[in-house]
Every structure is written in structure tokens, then in C-alpha cells.
Design an enzyme around this catalytic site. Structure first.
Site, short mmCIF file in Angstrom:
data_model
loop_
_atom_site.label_atom_id
_atom_site.label_comp_id
_atom_site.label_asym_id
_atom_site.label_seq_id
_atom_site.Cartn_x
_atom_site.Cartn_y
_atom_site.Cartn_z
N ASP A 5 -14.30 4.72 -8.10
CA ASP A 5 -13.09 4.44 -7.33
C ASP A 5 -13.02 5.41 -6.15
OD1 ASP A 5 -10.78 3.09 -6.84
OD2 ASP A 5 -9.68 3.87 -8.57
N GLU A 45 -3.72 -6.12 -8.80
CA GLU A 45 -2.85 -5.26 -9.61
C GLU A 45 -1.39 -5.63 -9.40
OE1 GLU A 45 -3.59 -1.04 -9.50
OE2 GLU A 45 -1.83 -0.61 -10.72
N LYS A 97 -15.11 0.99 -5.54
CA LYS A 97 -13.88 0.19 -5.38
C LYS A 97 -13.05 0.79 -4.25
CE LYS A 97 -10.35 0.21 -8.46
NZ LYS A 97 -9.25 0.72 -7.61
N ASP A 142 -9.40 6.26 -10.12
CA ASP A 142 -8.73 7.48 -9.66
C ASP A 142 -7.42 7.69 -10.44
OD1 ASP A 142 -7.22 5.53 -8.49
OD2 ASP A 142 -7.29 6.36 -6.46
N SER A 143 -7.12 6.78 -11.37
CA SER A 143 -6.06 7.04 -12.35
C SER A 143 -6.40 8.29 -13.16
CB SER A 143 -5.88 5.83 -13.28
OG SER A 143 -7.12 5.40 -13.78
N GLU A 197 -9.27 0.28 -2.13
CA GLU A 197 -7.94 -0.35 -2.08
C GLU A 197 -7.68 -0.94 -0.70
OE1 GLU A 197 -4.78 2.20 -3.40
OE2 GLU A 197 -5.72 2.55 -5.35
O1 KIV Z 1 -7.67 3.86 -10.99
C1 KIV Z 1 -7.53 2.91 -11.75
O2 KIV Z 1 -7.45 3.02 -12.97
C2 KIV Z 1 -7.44 1.59 -11.15
C3 KIV Z 1 -7.12 0.44 -12.05
C4 KIV Z 1 -5.66 0.41 -12.25
C5 KIV Z 1 -7.63 -0.84 -11.51
O3 KIV Z 1 -7.59 1.46 -9.98
#
Ligand code: KIV
Length: 305
Positions: A91, A189, A120, A52-53, A122
Site C-alpha cells: 500500500d 471502500e 495499491k 497502511d492501516s 488511493e
Molecule cells: O490499508 C488498508 O488496510 C486498506 C484496506 C482497508 C483496503 O487500504
């Protein structure tokens, strides 16, 4: 029907577990589009994260909080089409897994519509119930503890997590909660290297570090940092290319060539038989009447210019 070639088989969480058991370090990176995903796949990365970056590095948001499920899915589909071998992790965006039911619905979309093999999530202890529900439903989950960017409004700023005694204990508890909930791996992280090493030594599942030192089972990086596409490189990242400079140079050269009339040149130009064009434009005395008589009406011929 013959079986697909061995190298085209999509990796699964079982392959990741085998790599970990064999002591292989796992290289993971983010991708958000088709060309990058296909290049990472060709380079042999076993896991790709549609992170989600995306929000900051591709969509220009100031944090990951603004990213929606629809935006994630749009990019995920492109990544899955681009990478045929790597295991793709989707994510789960902010508030898409607030309860086990919501998590099942969101993860279901990721697998069914997006085509990922894992998601993924969090959070450690606070997300254990959700991870458990997904794993029970047959959805592989990668945990994510330490700095959890979706909680940035609660954390205040991007910083290393787990430096104090209490914070380190909490992080160990998070790591175990994620493992016991059934996650196949966990991202650490911005965690001090010694703590990340201690967590890695105590878990059965692989730890995937980002800013967590060299002793994790694998590493994950935001691909734009690796490629040097942004104007800022975080301390934990290494630029393996300077695409920002390369693209700027190419864009400036292209602009200059267009402005100077140097692009396109003969090599980039397609030509036709001049006699055909002469006919169409009424350039030959023989053709003039024909062209004027037919549907050329309204199209100015050379003689009319
Ligand atoms: O969204 C992302 O890029 C991430 C990484 C920093 C692990 O969660």
C-alpha cells in the site's frame, strides 16, 4: 535443477485475472508481519495487502497519514518472507505518489526492497496519471476508490461514499479512470452495495470490496477485524475469531502462574547431572581443593554461602 513444487509458485496479476474470468470470488486480507502472512498463505488466500492501516492497527497512530515508506517496507519484507504463494500488494503511503516520478521511486522501492508484486494507490480520476505511469513501467497497480483513508483530513470523517447522485456519478467515473489507467483490480471502500454491484458489472477488472456489499468480485478485510484482535469491530467486518479474549485470557493465566511459582513446571524445565553441578560448586569434599585452586576464585561456592 528441478522446478519448485506447483503450490509454491507465487501468484501473479494474471492468476487474479484468470480467477476473475472464471467467476471465482477473491478473498484478500491485510497482514503486517511474518506469522500472520504465513498463516494467511497456508489458508490459501490468493492476495495479501500490506495495508497502511498498519498505522492504526499495529503502530497506534490515529490515522494512516503518519505512516512512512520506511515503516511500510519494514513490515512488507516480513510479510513477503512469510507468504510464498499469495500475491503481495504494498500500500503506497500518504504523499509517496504525489507525482508520477515520486510514484515510480516509491513503487520501485516496494518491488525491489520489499519484494511485492503490486502496489495499491488511493484515488480514482485524481490518481489516473500516476497509475498509468506505473503500469507503463511494468508495475501492477490496484486502485482504491470510495472512502480513501489517506484523505481523511479532507473528507472529515469515515463515512459511506457515493450515496448522492453526484457522488455516485463521481465514483463511477473514478472506477473507469482506474480501469482505463491500467489497474489490475480496484478496491471499493464503504460504497453502497447497489452502486458497488453496478460498478462491478460494468468493469472488466475485479472489484475488491470492503464495506461495499456482497456483489464485488472479491473482498478485502483488515486482518485484526477478522481475528477479533481489536476492541472495536466496524459494521462491515465479521469476527471469525476472538483473539482479543483469547490473548487476554492467556496473558492473565501466564501472569498468575509466574506469580504463583507454577510456571515453569517440570515439563518446561531442563536439568543437568547433579554430580557435575556438585563438582562446580565444590559440594564434594574431594573437589573442594580443586575448585578453590582453579579459576573458581571469586565465584562463591556452597560452603561460602
Ligand atoms: O490499508 C488498508 O488496510 C486498506 C484496506 C482497508 C483496503 O487500504
Amino acid at each position: 535443477m528441478s522446478a519448485p513444487p506447483a503450490q509454491a509458485r507465487r501468484l501473479t496479476v494474471t492468476d487474479i485475472a484468470r480467477m476473475h474470468a472464471d467467476g471465482e470470488r477473491i478473498a484478500m486480507a491485510t497482514a503486517y508481519d511474518y506469522p500472520t502472512a504465513s498463516l494467511l498463505d497456508e489458508a490459501g488466500l490468493p492476495m495479501i495487502l500490506v495495508g497502511d492501516s498498519l498505522g492504526q492497527v499495529m503502530l497506534g497512530y490515529e490515522s494512516t497519514v503518519r505512516v512512512t515508506m520506511d515503516e511500510m517496507l519494514h513490515h512488507t519484507k516480513a510479510v513477503v518472507r512469510g507468504a510464498r504463494h499469495a500475491l503481495i500488494v504494498g500500500d503506497m503511503p500518504f504523499l509517496s505518489y504525489a507525482s508520477p516520478d515520486e510514484a515510480l521511486a516509491s513503487a520501485g522501492r516496494f518491488l525491489r526492497e520489499g519484494g511485492v508484486q503490486a502496489v495499491k494507490i488511493e484515488g480514482g480520476v485524481r490518481s489516473a496519471r500516476v497509475i498509468e505511469a506505473l503500469v507503463r513501467a511494468g508495475i501492477p497497480v490496484q486502485g482504491h476508490i470510495g472512502l480513501t483513508p489517506q484523505a481523511i483530513n479532507a473528507i472529515g470523517k469515515v463515512r459511506v461514499m457515493g450515496k448522492s447522485r453526484e457522488a455516485a456519478r463521481a465514483l463511477l467515473a473514478d472506477a473507469f479512470a482506474v480501469q482505463e489507467a491500467g489497474a489490475f483490480s480496484v478496491v471499493l471502500e464503504l460504497v453502497p452495495a447497489q452502486l458497488a454491484a453496478a460498478i462491478t458489472a460494468r468493469l472488466r477488472i475485479p472489484t475488491i470490496g470492503i464495506g461495499a456489499g456482497p456483489d464485488c468480485s472479491g473482498q478485502v478485510q483488515v486482518i485484526t477485524d477478522v481475528l477479533g484482535l481489536g476492541d472495536f469491530t466496524p459494521r462491515h467486518a465479521r469476527r471469525y475469531a476472538s483473539l482479543r479474549e483469547t490473548i487476554l485470557e492467556a496473558a492473565r493465566a501466564y501472569k498468575a502462574d509466574v506469580e504463583a511459582g507454577a510456571f515453569p513446571g517440570e515439563a518446561e524445565t531442563v536439568r543437568m547431572d547433579d554430580s557435575v553441578l556438585a563438582e562446580v560448586l565444590g559440594r564434594s569434599p574431594l573437589d573442594r581443593e580443586t575448585v578453590a585452586d582453579e579459576s573458581g576464585a571469586g565465584i562463591p561456592l556452597d560452603r561460602d554461602l
